[in-house]
Design a protein around this motif. Structure first.
Motif, PDB file in Angstrom:
ATOM      1  N   THR A  71      20.590 -41.568 -19.765  1.00 52.26           N
ATOM      2  CA  THR A  71      21.214 -42.733 -20.398  1.00 52.26           C
ATOM      3  C   THR A  71      20.155 -43.699 -20.896  1.00 52.26           C
ATOM      4  O   THR A  71      20.260 -44.239 -22.001  1.00 52.26           O
ATOM      5  CB  THR A  71      22.168 -43.438 -19.411  1.00 52.26           C
ATOM      6  OG1 THR A  71      23.227 -42.541 -19.074  1.00 52.26           O
ATOM      7  CG2 THR A  71      22.749 -44.710 -20.010  1.00 52.26           C
ATOM      8  N   ILE A  72      19.116 -43.903 -20.107  1.00 51.84           N
ATOM      9  CA  ILE A  72      18.032 -44.791 -20.533  1.00 51.84           C
ATOM     10  C   ILE A  72      17.393 -44.248 -21.809  1.00 51.84           C
ATOM     11  O   ILE A  72      17.156 -45.005 -22.758  1.00 51.84           O
ATOM     12  CB  ILE A  72      16.979 -44.957 -19.418  1.00 51.84           C
ATOM     13  CG1 ILE A  72      17.607 -45.597 -18.181  1.00 51.84           C
ATOM     14  CG2 ILE A  72      15.791 -45.787 -19.909  1.00 51.84           C
ATOM     15  CD1 ILE A  72      16.730 -45.562 -16.942  1.00 51.84           C
ATOM     16  N   SER A  73      17.132 -42.958 -21.852  1.00 54.04           N
ATOM     17  CA  SER A  73      16.528 -42.342 -23.042  1.00 54.04           C
ATOM     18  C   SER A  73      17.426 -42.504 -24.262  1.00 54.04           C
ATOM     19  O   SER A  73      16.948 -42.787 -25.363  1.00 54.04           O
ATOM     20  CB  SER A  73      16.271 -40.855 -22.802  1.00 54.04           C
ATOM     21  OG  SER A  73      15.283 -40.683 -21.831  1.00 54.04           O
ATOM     22  N   ARG A  74      18.718 -42.338 -24.053  1.00 57.23           N
ATOM     23  CA  ARG A  74      19.667 -42.476 -25.165  1.00 57.23           C
ATOM     24  C   ARG A  74      19.667 -43.907 -25.705  1.00 57.23           C
ATOM     25  O   ARG A  74      19.638 -44.138 -26.911  1.00 57.23           O
ATOM     26  CB  ARG A  74      21.064 -42.087 -24.694  1.00 57.23           C
ATOM     27  CG  ARG A  74      22.103 -42.174 -25.767  1.00 57.23           C
ATOM     28  CD  ARG A  74      23.420 -41.546 -25.286  1.00 57.23           C
ATOM     29  NE  ARG A  74      24.428 -41.696 -26.304  1.00 57.23           N
ATOM     30  CZ  ARG A  74      25.465 -42.500 -26.197  1.00 57.23           C
ATOM     31  NH1 ARG A  74      25.649 -43.203 -25.111  1.00 57.23           N
ATOM     32  NH2 ARG A  74      26.343 -42.583 -27.174  1.00 57.23           N
ATOM     33  N   VAL A  75      19.719 -44.876 -24.790  1.00 53.79           N
ATOM     34  CA  VAL A  75      19.691 -46.284 -25.206  1.00 53.79           C
ATOM     35  C   VAL A  75      18.365 -46.596 -25.898  1.00 53.79           C
ATOM     36  O   VAL A  75      18.346 -47.277 -26.933  1.00 53.79           O
ATOM     37  CB  VAL A  75      19.935 -47.221 -24.006  1.00 53.79           C
ATOM     38  CG1 VAL A  75      19.680 -48.677 -24.384  1.00 53.79           C
ATOM     39  CG2 VAL A  75      21.348 -47.044 -23.460  1.00 53.79           C
ATOM     40  N   LYS A  76      17.266 -46.082 -25.355  1.00 58.50           N
ATOM     41  CA  LYS A  76      15.951 -46.326 -25.964  1.00 58.50           C
ATOM     42  C   LYS A  76      15.897 -45.781 -27.383  1.00 58.50           C
ATOM     43  O   LYS A  76      15.384 -46.437 -28.296  1.00 58.50           O
ATOM     44  CB  LYS A  76      14.852 -45.695 -25.115  1.00 58.50           C
ATOM     45  CG  LYS A  76      13.453 -46.001 -25.612  1.00 58.50           C
ATOM     46  CD  LYS A  76      12.408 -45.432 -24.678  1.00 58.50           C
ATOM     47  CE  LYS A  76      11.013 -45.806 -25.128  1.00 58.50           C
ATOM     48  NZ  LYS A  76       9.987 -45.325 -24.189  1.00 58.50           N
TER      49      LYS A  76
END
Length: 99
Positions: A71-76
């Motif tokens: 999820t962090i990677s997607r938001v980033k």
């Protein structure tokens, strides 16, 4: 802007959101239109974007929000290569990029 996002129903939804006057109205509307889990997930993603913007590490973000690294990677990816929606709001709210 993504063509798959744009449409009559989405336009109506966004027009409705733009009619909300305060946080209490937002809570009332979103409680009716989405599940608690969906709204909390959106809130987490926004917090992730804010934390990324201000220089937090993945570990710090996971510890605070409980989201997955995926999820962090997607938001980033959205934050840096998306439609600039996160940046627009984060700028308006005063969350400046770490220098």
């Amino acid at each position: 802007m993504s063509r798959s996002l744009k449409g009559e129903f989405t336009d109506q939804l966004f027009d409705a959101i733009l009619q909300l006057n305060n946080r209490e109205e937002c809570y009332r509307f979103f409680e009716d239109i989405a599940t608690v889990s969906e709204v909390k997930s959106l809130g987490q993603r926004f917090e992730v974007a804010k934390m990324l913007r201000t220089g937090a590490t993945y570990e710090e973000i996971v510890d605070k929000t409980g989201v997955s690294t995926a999820t962090i990677s997607r938001v980033k990816r959205c934050l840096y290569y998306g439609a600039d929606g996160y940046s627009l709001i984060l700028d308006r709210m005063g969350y400046l990029e770490e220098e």
